[in-house]
Design a protein around this motif. Structure first.
Motif, PDB file in Angstrom:
ATOM      1  N   ILE A 123     -15.297  -0.516 -23.254  1.00 25.79           N
ATOM      2  CA  ILE A 123     -13.927  -0.098 -22.890  1.00 25.79           C
ATOM      3  C   ILE A 123     -13.946   1.229 -23.396  1.00 25.79           C
ATOM      4  O   ILE A 123     -14.037   1.713 -24.574  1.00 25.79           O
ATOM      5  N   GLY A 124     -13.672   2.333 -22.513  1.00 26.14           N
ATOM      6  CA  GLY A 124     -13.671   3.926 -22.849  1.00 26.14           C
ATOM      7  C   GLY A 124     -13.016   4.506 -21.636  1.00 26.14           C
ATOM      8  O   GLY A 124     -12.520   3.969 -20.672  1.00 26.14           O
ATOM      9  N   THR A 125     -13.296   5.848 -21.648  1.00 25.79           N
ATOM     10  CA  THR A 125     -13.101   6.555 -20.382  1.00 25.79           C
ATOM     11  C   THR A 125     -13.950   6.336 -19.222  1.00 25.79           C
ATOM     12  O   THR A 125     -15.066   5.483 -19.312  1.00 25.79           O
ATOM     13  N   PRO A 148     -18.295  -2.517 -14.886  1.00 23.00           N
ATOM     14  CA  PRO A 148     -16.951  -2.148 -15.453  1.00 23.00           C
ATOM     15  C   PRO A 148     -15.798  -2.774 -14.270  1.00 23.00           C
ATOM     16  O   PRO A 148     -16.372  -2.711 -13.152  1.00 23.00           O
ATOM     17  N   ASP A 149     -14.772  -3.122 -14.865  1.00 19.70           N
ATOM     18  CA  ASP A 149     -13.515  -3.436 -13.974  1.00 19.70           C
ATOM     19  C   ASP A 149     -13.009  -2.096 -13.464  1.00 19.70           C
ATOM     20  O   ASP A 149     -12.258  -1.589 -14.453  1.00 19.70           O
ATOM     21  N   MET A 150     -13.018  -1.774 -12.334  1.00 19.97           N
ATOM     22  CA  MET A 150     -12.632  -0.514 -11.840  1.00 19.97           C
ATOM     23  C   MET A 150     -10.984  -0.421 -11.831  1.00 19.97           C
ATOM     24  O   MET A 150     -10.441   0.721 -12.182  1.00 19.97           O
ATOM     25  N   ALA A 151     -10.244  -1.607 -12.022  1.00 25.27           N
ATOM     26  CA  ALA A 151      -8.839  -1.569 -12.228  1.00 25.27           C
ATOM     27  C   ALA A 151      -8.430  -1.051 -13.594  1.00 25.27           C
ATOM     28  O   ALA A 151      -7.529  -0.271 -13.828  1.00 25.27           O
ATOM     29  N   THR A 179      -3.967  -7.190 -23.308  1.00 24.85           N
ATOM     30  CA  THR A 179      -4.085  -8.064 -22.061  1.00 24.85           C
ATOM     31  C   THR A 179      -5.488  -8.022 -21.625  1.00 24.85           C
ATOM     32  O   THR A 179      -6.163  -8.914 -21.333  1.00 24.85           O
ATOM     33  N   MET A 180      -5.887  -6.734 -21.599  1.00 30.84           N
ATOM     34  CA  MET A 180      -7.241  -6.454 -21.228  1.00 30.84           C
ATOM     35  C   MET A 180      -8.370  -6.941 -21.997  1.00 30.84           C
ATOM     36  O   MET A 180      -9.327  -7.946 -21.325  1.00 30.84           O
TER      37      MET A 180
END
Length: 231
Positions: A123-125, A148-151, A179-180
């Motif tokens: 999880i990041g930029t 990576p989940d693009m949403a 939530t993520m």
């Protein structure tokens, strides 16, 4: 203690976290009145924001390289770059100095390997999550990273650049990250790599549904190892 150079300003919020973490660790390892011997070059982030094209990143490598050379000339014995995303130009910057630059993703990969973490979500930029320059260091240490989940990428970029880098930590951002991470846990992910230095503002690193490998804390621990005389 050895003197450490910190390339900061990416963002100032991140630099504040580095200064706080490093000094608290030095205080804990040395004595209550100890503080870290640091040289900080805090860059103007406007020069390093919105990098997309190859020439943009070449300019970033020049800016960070100049900073690294200044820190070396000022007496730093090693350097940390206080931003995950800027490690995209790590090799180009490291080639401009004769002192080591402590790689954030390499530190995280070693920690995960030591702790037996083999399955994780990053999880990041956007560039950290989607490009190979960061992911390859974790994979090399036996970590299987979920795609990576693009949403999530869109949500995270908005939170990071529009809020956290301005020093804003909102309840909405906290809920979004919670939530993520909860959904990742439901999908069978076993750990989270928090690969943005500002995200600790809205993620409870010490009490979460999944183990959190916070790149900032891990990088700072490696920096203090150096300061205190380690390799």
């Amino acid at each position: 203690m050895r003197k450490l150079g910190l390339i900061g300003g990416m963002s100032w919020v991140s630099t504040r976290s580095y200064y706080d973490h490093i000094n608290r660790l030095v205080q804990r390892r040395a004595e209550p009145l100890a503080s870290a011997p640091l040289i900080i070059d805090s860059l103007d982030f406007r020069r390093l924001h919105g990098l997309h094209e190859a020439q943009d990143w070449a300019r970033a490598a020049q800016v960070l390289g100049e900073s690294a050379r200044h820190l070396e000339a000022a007496g730093a014995t090693a350097i940390v770059i206080g931003a995950n995303s800027m490690h995209k130009v790590y090799d180009e910057v490291a080639a401009q100095v004769d002192i080591p630059i402590i790689h954030i993703a390499e530190c995280v990969g070693k920690r995960m390997q030591r702790d037996g973490a083999t399955n994780a979500a990053l999880i990041g930029t956007r560039n950290v999550m989607t490009e190979n320059f960061y992911r390859q260091h974790l994979v090399a240490h036996g970590v299987d990273l979920t795609p990576p989940d693009m949403a999530n990428v869109e949500i995270l970029d908005r939170i990071i650049y529009d809020e956290l880098m301005l020093g804003k930590a909102t309840r909405d951002a906290e809920r979004a990250l919670k939530t993520m991470i909860s959904r990742k846990e439901q999908d069978g992910v076993e750990a989270i790599v928090l690969a943005c230095t500002e995200l600790e503002l809205v993620v409870d690193v010490d009490a979460n549904v999944l183990p959190i490998f916070d790149s900032t804390r891990i990088h700072c621990e490696a920096a203090v190892d150096w300061i205190m005389g380690g390799d």
